[in-house]
Design an enzyme around this catalytic site. Structure first.
Site, mmCIF file in Angstrom:
data_model
loop_
_atom_site.group_PDB
_atom_site.id
_atom_site.type_symbol
_atom_site.label_atom_id
_atom_site.label_comp_id
_atom_site.label_asym_id
_atom_site.label_seq_id
_atom_site.Cartn_x
_atom_site.Cartn_y
_atom_site.Cartn_z
ATOM 1 N N HIS A 1 0.835 -1.209 0.000
ATOM 2 C CA HIS A 1 0.000 0.000 0.000
ATOM 3 C C HIS A 1 0.862 1.248 0.000
ATOM 4 O O HIS A 1 1.935 1.269 0.593
ATOM 5 C CB HIS A 1 -0.924 0.009 1.219
ATOM 6 C CG HIS A 1 -2.004 1.051 1.130
ATOM 7 N ND1 HIS A 1 -1.817 2.351 1.514
ATOM 8 C CD2 HIS A 1 -3.275 0.970 0.663
ATOM 9 C CE1 HIS A 1 -2.932 3.032 1.302
ATOM 10 N NE2 HIS A 1 -3.831 2.225 0.790
ATOM 11 N N ASP B 1 -7.863 -3.960 -0.758
ATOM 12 C CA ASP B 1 -8.482 -4.196 -2.068
ATOM 13 C C ASP B 1 -8.488 -5.686 -2.412
ATOM 14 O O ASP B 1 -9.403 -6.181 -3.058
ATOM 15 C CB ASP B 1 -7.726 -3.438 -3.175
ATOM 16 C CG ASP B 1 -7.691 -1.955 -2.890
ATOM 17 O OD1 ASP B 1 -8.743 -1.400 -2.565
ATOM 18 O OD2 ASP B 1 -6.601 -1.358 -2.964
HETATM 19 C C1 MLT Z 1 -8.064 4.562 0.118
HETATM 20 O O1 MLT Z 1 -8.653 3.920 1.004
HETATM 21 O O2 MLT Z 1 -8.449 5.657 -0.262
HETATM 22 C C2 MLT Z 1 -6.935 3.905 -0.570
HETATM 23 O O3 MLT Z 1 -6.332 2.964 0.241
HETATM 24 C C3 MLT Z 1 -6.005 4.832 -1.265
HETATM 25 C C4 MLT Z 1 -5.237 5.806 -0.430
HETATM 26 O O4 MLT Z 1 -5.468 6.024 0.734
HETATM 27 O O5 MLT Z 1 -4.330 6.433 -1.023
#
Ligand code: MLT
Length: 428
Positions: free
Chosen positions: A307, A364
């Protein structure tokens, strides 16, 4: 006492205040940078740039911490409900019993949409991606509620728009799907709770009886909580920047939906399932793809691992992993694509290559698995994400407005041609 940050440029020294947030993160306040030095900062992707001070969500990517209004995501996922979390994000505190009842009653009361919206829906070709349909329908609300366009709208109007958005979003989301599959739309059933109502609008067919499975409704509620906010990500920053021009809340949220649509943001869970399907189509050899992922010269990228901000683990993924295991077990799903997912997950969690690079399955990855097990079609995954992210976007829009933030207007470093003479067409 925080120290100032010093910058030396062209032989001169400048000082800028360092501000500290409530969790001790520090930031150099450069609001006066251009005025005093003539310089701007260059930060493509804004990875080092705080666009605002916010009291909504705290995220520590190194420690894997996520809290909404100070409450741990783990506690909220276990003990709360999506509507309660929505209230918390938007209004700043957990609701009392009375506040909760009135909030959910208001939302239930506004689930129906104007019949003319059906005409707009019918104008979309059936192969339209449901995210495009959803963002268009949300934006169309500006036409049905023109009061939302007034820059100095009243608090009452803002609150009503907030309620309408939360109430109507599941109706639009389910209708976008119905349009895609060519089935008649279902109207909301206000006897049902938020998630059950959505599931019924999405899956019920006129010819068959449909009973919402409480296991599915509760898994969905948890997923929505986990997605409800994530501080200044791409779609949230979009909502804030569009809102900063005093565009209507419907237009701002519609813009957020479009930002979320991309495969690098909300579209990632769809990409996970597409990757798993491609692996299955190629014989289902997960190991082959893990080796491809390790090969620097192979363009293959493992979707749903690691992430951008969580450097060690994604706290949402830990919670959702358990939910995914429960859902798969309770529903007794037998799906070779999900078997490949389990194999990839197991290998990545135990293979030193992935451990060293912190390539753990992220939110995800698991949300894709759960949505598939729940029978939600792949191109609706991002719509599910949008359904969850809605209260976060609203809270961030509301905070931006209440803080009186100025219109967002980044600068640039111009690298194009310098001034030159216009050349008439016959001389080019
Ligand atoms: C989110 O929950 O928006 C995603 O993990 C993307 C992010 O935080 O950049």
């Amino acid at each position: 006492m925080s120290e100032n940050a010093k910058l030396t440029y062209n032989g001169q020294e400048y000082e800028f205040p360092v501000i500290t947030g409530s969790e001790n993160e520090s930031a150099i306040d450069i609001a006066k940078l251009r005025g005093s030095t003539g310089l701007i900062t260059l930060d493509p992707g804004f990875k080092n740039t705080g666009s605002t001070s916010s009291a909504i969500t705290f995220l520590d990517g190194e420690e894997g911490i996520l809290r909404y209004r100070g409450y741990k995501i783990e506690d909220l996922a276990e003990k709360s409900s999506f509507l309660e979390v929505s209230y918390l994000l938007i209004y700043g505190e957990l609701p009392t019993q009375e506040q909760y009842e009135s909030f959910s009653k208001e939302i239930t009361h506004h689930t129906l949409v104007h019949e003319d919206i059906k005409k707009i829906l019918e104008g979309f070709p059936s192969n339209s991606h449901p995210m495009g349909v959803l963002s268009s329908l949300i934006c169309a609300l500006t036409a049905f509620y023109p009061d939302s366009l007034a820059p100095n709208r009243s608090e009452e109007e803002v609150n009503l728009s907030i309620i309408r958005l939360i109430a109507k979003m599941p109706t639009f989301a389910a209708w976008a799907y119905k349009n895609e599959v060519g089935h008649p739309v279902n109207y909301p059933d206000n006897r049902l709770d938020y998630c059950s109502n959505f599931l019924k609008m999405m899956f019920a067919l006129p010819a068959e009886k449909y009973d919402v499975d409480p296991v599915i409704a509760s898994a969905l509620d948890k997923l929505l909580i986990l997605h409800a906010d994530h501080e200044q990500n791409c779609s949230t920053s979009t909502v804030r920047i569009v809102g900063s021009s005093q565009a209507s809340i419907y237009a701002s949220i519609s813009a957020g939906i479009n930002a979320l649509w991309g495969p690098l943001h909300g579209g990632a869970n769809q990409s996970v399932i597409e990757m798993l399907e491609a692996i299955k189509a190629d014989g289902g050899d997960a190991k082959k793809y893990l080796d491809k992922a390790k090969d620097k010269n192979d363009p293959f990228r493992l979707m749903g691992f690691g992430h951008r901000v969580y450097k060690n683990f994604d706290p949402r993924a830990r919670i959702i992993k358990k939910a995914a295991d429960d859902v798969l077990e309770k529903l007794g799903v037998n799906d070779p694509v999900l078997d490949i997912a389990k194999e990839l997950e197991h290998s990545a969690l135990n293979d030193q290559y992935f451990i060293d690079r912190k390539l753990y399955p992220n939110v995800d990855f698991y949300s894709g698995i759960i949505y598939r097990a729940l029978g939600i079609p792949t191109d609706m995954f991002t719509v599910m994400f949008a359904l969850g992210r809605l209260p976060g976007w609203i809270a961030q829009w509301k905070e931006m407005r209440e803080n009186g933030e100025p219109i967002g207007r980044p600068r640039q470093v111009y690298v194009g041609a310098q001034e030159r003479e216009y050349v008439s067409m016959n001389r080019r």
